[in-house]
Design a protein around this motif. Structure first.
Motif, PDB file in Angstrom:
ATOM      1  N   LEU A 183       0.820  -1.210   0.000  1.00  0.00           N
ATOM      2  CA  LEU A 183       0.000   0.000   0.000  1.00  0.00           C
ATOM      3  C   LEU A 183       0.856   1.262   0.000  1.00  0.00           C
ATOM      4  O   LEU A 183       0.510   2.258  -0.638  1.00  0.00           O
ATOM      5  CB  LEU A 183      -0.962  -0.007   1.184  1.00  0.00           C
ATOM      6  CG  LEU A 183      -2.038  -1.094   1.115  1.00  0.00           C
ATOM      7  CD1 LEU A 183      -2.851  -1.116   2.396  1.00  0.00           C
ATOM      8  CD2 LEU A 183      -2.925  -0.907  -0.100  1.00  0.00           C
ATOM      9  N   HIS A 184       1.973   1.231   0.694  1.00  0.00           N
ATOM     10  CA  HIS A 184       2.898   2.371   0.697  1.00  0.00           C
ATOM     11  C   HIS A 184       3.381   2.660  -0.728  1.00  0.00           C
ATOM     12  O   HIS A 184       3.380   3.820  -1.165  1.00  0.00           O
ATOM     13  CB  HIS A 184       4.090   2.073   1.617  1.00  0.00           C
ATOM     14  CG  HIS A 184       5.172   3.090   1.536  1.00  0.00           C
ATOM     15  ND1 HIS A 184       5.209   4.191   2.359  1.00  0.00           N
ATOM     16  CD2 HIS A 184       6.251   3.182   0.721  1.00  0.00           C
ATOM     17  CE1 HIS A 184       6.271   4.919   2.047  1.00  0.00           C
ATOM     18  NE2 HIS A 184       6.920   4.330   1.063  1.00  0.00           N
ATOM     19  N   GLU A 185       3.782   1.617  -1.438  1.00  0.00           N
ATOM     20  CA  GLU A 185       4.260   1.809  -2.807  1.00  0.00           C
ATOM     21  C   GLU A 185       3.120   2.249  -3.730  1.00  0.00           C
ATOM     22  O   GLU A 185       3.336   3.045  -4.638  1.00  0.00           O
ATOM     23  CB  GLU A 185       4.932   0.537  -3.331  1.00  0.00           C
ATOM     24  CG  GLU A 185       6.178   0.121  -2.551  1.00  0.00           C
ATOM     25  CD  GLU A 185       7.227   1.213  -2.434  1.00  0.00           C
ATOM     26  OE1 GLU A 185       7.402   2.003  -3.376  1.00  0.00           O
ATOM     27  OE2 GLU A 185       7.896   1.279  -1.377  1.00  0.00           O
ATOM     28  N   GLN A 186       1.912   1.782  -3.476  1.00  0.00           N
ATOM     29  CA  GLN A 186       0.761   2.244  -4.259  1.00  0.00           C
ATOM     30  C   GLN A 186       0.539   3.743  -4.034  1.00  0.00           C
ATOM     31  O   GLN A 186       0.156   4.464  -4.961  1.00  0.00           O
ATOM     32  CB  GLN A 186      -0.504   1.456  -3.892  1.00  0.00           C
ATOM     33  CG  GLN A 186      -0.515   0.044  -4.405  1.00  0.00           C
ATOM     34  CD  GLN A 186      -0.772  -0.064  -5.898  1.00  0.00           C
ATOM     35  OE1 GLN A 186      -1.025   0.900  -6.604  1.00  0.00           O
ATOM     36  NE2 GLN A 186      -0.699  -1.290  -6.401  1.00  0.00           N
ATOM     37  N   MET A 187       0.778   4.219  -2.827  1.00  0.00           N
ATOM     38  CA  MET A 187       0.597   5.650  -2.557  1.00  0.00           C
ATOM     39  C   MET A 187       1.606   6.496  -3.335  1.00  0.00           C
ATOM     40  O   MET A 187       1.308   7.631  -3.711  1.00  0.00           O
ATOM     41  CB  MET A 187       0.693   5.955  -1.055  1.00  0.00           C
ATOM     42  CG  MET A 187      -0.483   5.424  -0.264  1.00  0.00           C
ATOM     43  SD  MET A 187      -2.104   5.905  -0.914  1.00  0.00           S
ATOM     44  CE  MET A 187      -2.043   7.668  -0.742  1.00  0.00           C
ATOM     45  N   HIS A 188       2.791   5.959  -3.618  1.00  0.00           N
ATOM     46  CA  HIS A 188       3.727   6.670  -4.484  1.00  0.00           C
ATOM     47  C   HIS A 188       3.115   6.869  -5.868  1.00  0.00           C
ATOM     48  O   HIS A 188       3.275   7.926  -6.482  1.00  0.00           O
ATOM     49  CB  HIS A 188       5.054   5.919  -4.605  1.00  0.00           C
ATOM     50  CG  HIS A 188       5.925   6.034  -3.401  1.00  0.00           C
ATOM     51  ND1 HIS A 188       6.577   7.201  -3.047  1.00  0.00           N
ATOM     52  CD2 HIS A 188       6.253   5.125  -2.457  1.00  0.00           C
ATOM     53  CE1 HIS A 188       7.263   7.000  -1.947  1.00  0.00           C
ATOM     54  NE2 HIS A 188       7.081   5.752  -1.562  1.00  0.00           N
ATOM     55  N   TRP A 189       2.407   5.870  -6.367  1.00  0.00           N
ATOM     56  CA  TRP A 189       1.720   6.000  -7.650  1.00  0.00           C
ATOM     57  C   TRP A 189       0.622   7.047  -7.563  1.00  0.00           C
ATOM     58  O   TRP A 189       0.423   7.840  -8.481  1.00  0.00           O
ATOM     59  CB  TRP A 189       1.133   4.649  -8.083  1.00  0.00           C
ATOM     60  CG  TRP A 189       2.144   3.822  -8.803  1.00  0.00           C
ATOM     61  CD1 TRP A 189       3.039   2.956  -8.235  1.00  0.00           C
ATOM     62  CD2 TRP A 189       2.389   3.799 -10.195  1.00  0.00           C
ATOM     63  NE1 TRP A 189       3.822   2.398  -9.204  1.00  0.00           N
ATOM     64  CE2 TRP A 189       3.435   2.893 -10.421  1.00  0.00           C
ATOM     65  CE3 TRP A 189       1.818   4.458 -11.286  1.00  0.00           C
ATOM     66  CZ2 TRP A 189       3.931   2.633 -11.698  1.00  0.00           C
ATOM     67  CZ3 TRP A 189       2.306   4.183 -12.554  1.00  0.00           C
ATOM     68  CH2 TRP A 189       3.352   3.286 -12.742  1.00  0.00           C
ATOM     69  N   TYR A 190      -0.102   7.067  -6.463  1.00  0.00           N
ATOM     70  CA  TYR A 190      -1.157   8.062  -6.274  1.00  0.00           C
ATOM     71  C   TYR A 190      -0.569   9.471  -6.349  1.00  0.00           C
ATOM     72  O   TYR A 190      -1.094  10.346  -7.042  1.00  0.00           O
ATOM     73  CB  TYR A 190      -1.840   7.836  -4.935  1.00  0.00           C
ATOM     74  CG  TYR A 190      -2.903   8.845  -4.583  1.00  0.00           C
ATOM     75  CD1 TYR A 190      -4.062   8.951  -5.342  1.00  0.00           C
ATOM     76  CD2 TYR A 190      -2.747   9.688  -3.493  1.00  0.00           C
ATOM     77  CE1 TYR A 190      -5.049   9.863  -5.010  1.00  0.00           C
ATOM     78  CE2 TYR A 190      -3.729  10.603  -3.165  1.00  0.00           C
ATOM     79  CZ  TYR A 190      -4.876  10.686  -3.928  1.00  0.00           C
ATOM     80  OH  TYR A 190      -5.843  11.597  -3.607  1.00  0.00           O
ATOM     81  N   LEU A 191       0.516   9.696  -5.655  1.00  0.00           N
ATOM     82  CA  LEU A 191       1.159  11.011  -5.676  1.00  0.00           C
ATOM     83  C   LEU A 191       1.688  11.329  -7.071  1.00  0.00           C
ATOM     84  O   LEU A 191       1.615  12.478  -7.508  1.00  0.00           O
ATOM     85  CB  LEU A 191       2.288  11.071  -4.647  1.00  0.00           C
ATOM     86  CG  LEU A 191       1.824  10.969  -3.194  1.00  0.00           C
ATOM     87  CD1 LEU A 191       3.024  10.882  -2.262  1.00  0.00           C
ATOM     88  CD2 LEU A 191       0.925  12.121  -2.822  1.00  0.00           C
ATOM     89  N   TRP A 192       2.188  10.329  -7.778  1.00  0.00           N
ATOM     90  CA  TRP A 192       2.663  10.540  -9.130  1.00  0.00           C
ATOM     91  C   TRP A 192       1.515  10.985 -10.035  1.00  0.00           C
ATOM     92  O   TRP A 192       1.662  11.911 -10.836  1.00  0.00           O
ATOM     93  CB  TRP A 192       3.311   9.265  -9.662  1.00  0.00           C
ATOM     94  CG  TRP A 192       3.821   9.386 -11.053  1.00  0.00           C
ATOM     95  CD1 TRP A 192       4.985   9.971 -11.458  1.00  0.00           C
ATOM     96  CD2 TRP A 192       3.188   8.918 -12.236  1.00  0.00           C
ATOM     97  NE1 TRP A 192       5.109   9.886 -12.819  1.00  0.00           N
ATOM     98  CE2 TRP A 192       4.018   9.242 -13.322  1.00  0.00           C
ATOM     99  CE3 TRP A 192       1.988   8.241 -12.481  1.00  0.00           C
ATOM    100  CZ2 TRP A 192       3.695   8.919 -14.631  1.00  0.00           C
ATOM    101  CZ3 TRP A 192       1.670   7.920 -13.779  1.00  0.00           C
ATOM    102  CH2 TRP A 192       2.521   8.259 -14.838  1.00  0.00           C
ATOM    103  N   TYR A 193       0.347  10.365  -9.873  1.00  0.00           N
ATOM    104  CA  TYR A 193      -0.824  10.764 -10.673  1.00  0.00           C
ATOM    105  C   TYR A 193      -1.266  12.188 -10.349  1.00  0.00           C
ATOM    106  O   TYR A 193      -1.742  12.905 -11.216  1.00  0.00           O
ATOM    107  CB  TYR A 193      -2.000   9.816 -10.451  1.00  0.00           C
ATOM    108  CG  TYR A 193      -1.902   8.538 -11.232  1.00  0.00           C
ATOM    109  CD1 TYR A 193      -1.708   8.538 -12.611  1.00  0.00           C
ATOM    110  CD2 TYR A 193      -2.006   7.310 -10.599  1.00  0.00           C
ATOM    111  CE1 TYR A 193      -1.615   7.365 -13.326  1.00  0.00           C
ATOM    112  CE2 TYR A 193      -1.919   6.132 -11.302  1.00  0.00           C
ATOM    113  CZ  TYR A 193      -1.723   6.163 -12.670  1.00  0.00           C
ATOM    114  OH  TYR A 193      -1.635   5.007 -13.381  1.00  0.00           O
TER     115      TYR A 193
END
Length: 79
Positions: free
Chosen positions: A52-62
């Motif tokens: 989930l932490h790594e998924q949040m990096h994608w969220y911030l990237w979007y």
């Protein structure tokens, strides 16, 4: 183990990329492909929180730049 966790928990609203790879003995990072090392295999909690932490990096990237974070209210909700 990750597939079982994804079946057990409804994670769809927290997933921003579906491309995930597991690299035994490798490092964990979000970009360009979410990659998880296998050091988390002993603990479901650690694997899930790291995923989930790594998924949040994608969220911030979007979201884009930090200026857009303020516009979206991200920091107000999660800051």
């Amino acid at each position: 183990m990750l597939a079982a966790l994804r079946r057990r928990h409804d994670l769809a609203r927290y997933e921003y990329t579906t491309m995930v790879r597991i690299v035994p003995g490798g490092d964990t990072f979000a970009q360009p492909v979410l990659t998880l090392g296998n050091r988390f295999a002993e603990s479901e909690d650690l694997l899930l929180s790291t995923y989930l932490h790594e998924q949040m990096h994608w969220y911030l990237w979007y979201l884009g730049t930090p200026d857009r974070w303020f516009q979206s209210g991200l920091l107000a909700r999660h800051g």
